[in-house]
Structures are given as C-alpha cells and as structure tokens.
Design a protein around this motif. Structure first.
Motif, PDB file in Angstrom:
ATOM      1  N   ILE A  43      30.649  25.747  49.610  1.00 54.44           N
ATOM      2  CA  ILE A  43      30.403  24.749  50.653  1.00 54.44           C
ATOM      3  C   ILE A  43      31.488  24.846  51.730  1.00 54.44           C
ATOM      4  CG2 ILE A  43      30.357  22.259  51.159  1.00 54.44           C
ATOM      5  CD1 ILE A  43      27.857  23.157  49.722  1.00 54.44           C
ATOM      6  N   ASP A  46      31.636  29.402  53.012  1.00 53.56           N
ATOM      7  CA  ASP A  46      30.503  30.286  52.745  1.00 53.56           C
ATOM      8  C   ASP A  46      30.588  31.623  53.467  1.00 53.56           C
ATOM      9  OD1 ASP A  46      29.940  28.893  55.161  1.00 53.56           O
ATOM     10  OD2 ASP A  46      27.808  29.309  54.941  1.00 53.56           O
ATOM     11  N   VAL A  65      25.374  23.750  44.788  1.00 51.84           N
ATOM     12  CA  VAL A  65      25.493  23.988  46.231  1.00 51.84           C
ATOM     13  C   VAL A  65      24.383  23.236  46.964  1.00 51.84           C
ATOM     14  CG1 VAL A  65      25.265  25.734  48.056  1.00 51.84           C
ATOM     15  CG2 VAL A  65      26.745  26.176  46.090  1.00 51.84           C
ATOM     16  N   ASP A  66      23.171  23.297  46.439  1.00 50.29           N
ATOM     17  CA  ASP A  66      22.048  22.582  47.069  1.00 50.29           C
ATOM     18  C   ASP A  66      22.313  21.077  47.118  1.00 50.29           C
ATOM     19  OD1 ASP A  66      20.697  24.964  47.429  1.00 50.29           O
ATOM     20  OD2 ASP A  66      19.385  24.692  45.685  1.00 50.29           O
ATOM     21  N   SER A  69      25.254  20.344  49.497  1.00 50.69           N
ATOM     22  CA  SER A  69      24.854  20.604  50.891  1.00 50.69           C
ATOM     23  C   SER A  69      23.991  19.468  51.424  1.00 50.69           C
ATOM     24  CB  SER A  69      24.079  21.916  50.997  1.00 50.69           C
ATOM     25  OG  SER A  69      24.902  23.002  50.709  1.00 50.69           O
ATOM     26  N   GLU A  70      23.060  19.000  50.598  1.00 51.06           N
ATOM     27  CA  GLU A  70      22.194  17.889  51.020  1.00 51.06           C
ATOM     28  C   GLU A  70      23.021  16.635  51.264  1.00 51.06           C
ATOM     29  OE1 GLU A  70      18.882  17.273  48.377  1.00 51.06           O
ATOM     30  OE2 GLU A  70      18.431  19.409  48.357  1.00 51.06           O
ATOM     31  N   GLN A  72      26.194  16.543  52.105  1.00 54.14           N
ATOM     32  CA  GLN A  72      26.981  16.783  53.312  1.00 54.14           C
ATOM     33  C   GLN A  72      26.117  16.615  54.558  1.00 54.14           C
ATOM     34  OE1 GLN A  72      28.623  20.758  53.748  1.00 54.14           O
ATOM     35  NE2 GLN A  72      30.486  19.891  54.620  1.00 54.14           N
ATOM     36  N   PRO A  81      20.352  20.313  58.457  1.00 58.62           N
ATOM     37  CA  PRO A  81      20.988  20.819  57.246  1.00 58.62           C
ATOM     38  C   PRO A  81      21.152  22.326  57.349  1.00 58.62           C
ATOM     39  CG  PRO A  81      18.790  19.930  56.773  1.00 58.62           C
ATOM     40  CD  PRO A  81      19.055  19.785  58.246  1.00 58.62           C
ATOM     41  N   GLY A  83      23.538  24.061  55.166  1.00 64.13           N
ATOM     42  CA  GLY A  83      24.044  24.467  53.873  1.00 64.13           C
ATOM     43  C   GLY A  83      24.173  25.965  53.643  1.00 64.13           C
TER      44      GLY A  83
END
Length: 90
Positions: A43, A46, A65-66, A69-70, A72, A81, A83
């Motif tokens: 995150i 990357d 990570v998913d 990322s969501e 964030q 998004p 990510g």
C-alpha cells in the motif's frame, strides 16, 4: 507464525478508522502478522516493489491489499480508488 489479532488489525487501519466490519474482514483472511506487514508495504510503496520485479500480491496478502486499499480510498473522500493491482483482480 502468529495470526492477526484484533489489536493488530486496529493498528493496521489506524485506531480511529477501525470499525468492526473492516477488522472482521482483515482477521477473516486468516493472514499472519507478516502477511499484514507485506500488504501494508504494498500500500505504501507499490511502485518501488513492482520496479524490483516482485510479483503482484495474491492470496491472503492480495486480500489484505484489497481491504486496505478500499479503506484508504474511502478515507480520501471519494477519490478514484487506485489501490495496488493484485493477482486476484481480473
């Protein structure tokens, strides 16, 4: 290897942003603390990780990570998004 605890998940999302759904999702991956640290590295960094030839995160790291990322993206008040791409996407 130690599995993620509630306290680990709260630290990962930054206490104030922690909610039970996100915490449950993180713990529900069955990931270890090391996998959570790897997801956080993806995150934060990357592009350098991809430039070193590291494969895209997959499995439990990809799930983390998913989720992160969501979270964030939601914190960024509706920004697109962006990510980290994962091997789980497709």
């Amino acid at each position: 290897m130690r599995r993620i605890t509630r306290e680990d998940a709260i630290k990962a999302v930054g206490g104030a942003d922690a909610n039970d759904v996100v915490i449950s999702q993180i713990i529900g991956t069955g990931a270890t603390v090391d996998e959570l640290a790897e997801a956080q590295a993806w995150i934060a960094n990357d592009e350098p990780l991809m430039n070193t030839g590291r494969p895209l995160p997959s499995g439990r790291v990809g799930e983390l990570v998913d989720i992160l990322s969501e979270l964030q993206a939601a914190e960024d008040d509706g920004d697109e998004p962006g990510g980290v791409p994962t091997a789980n996407e497709g």
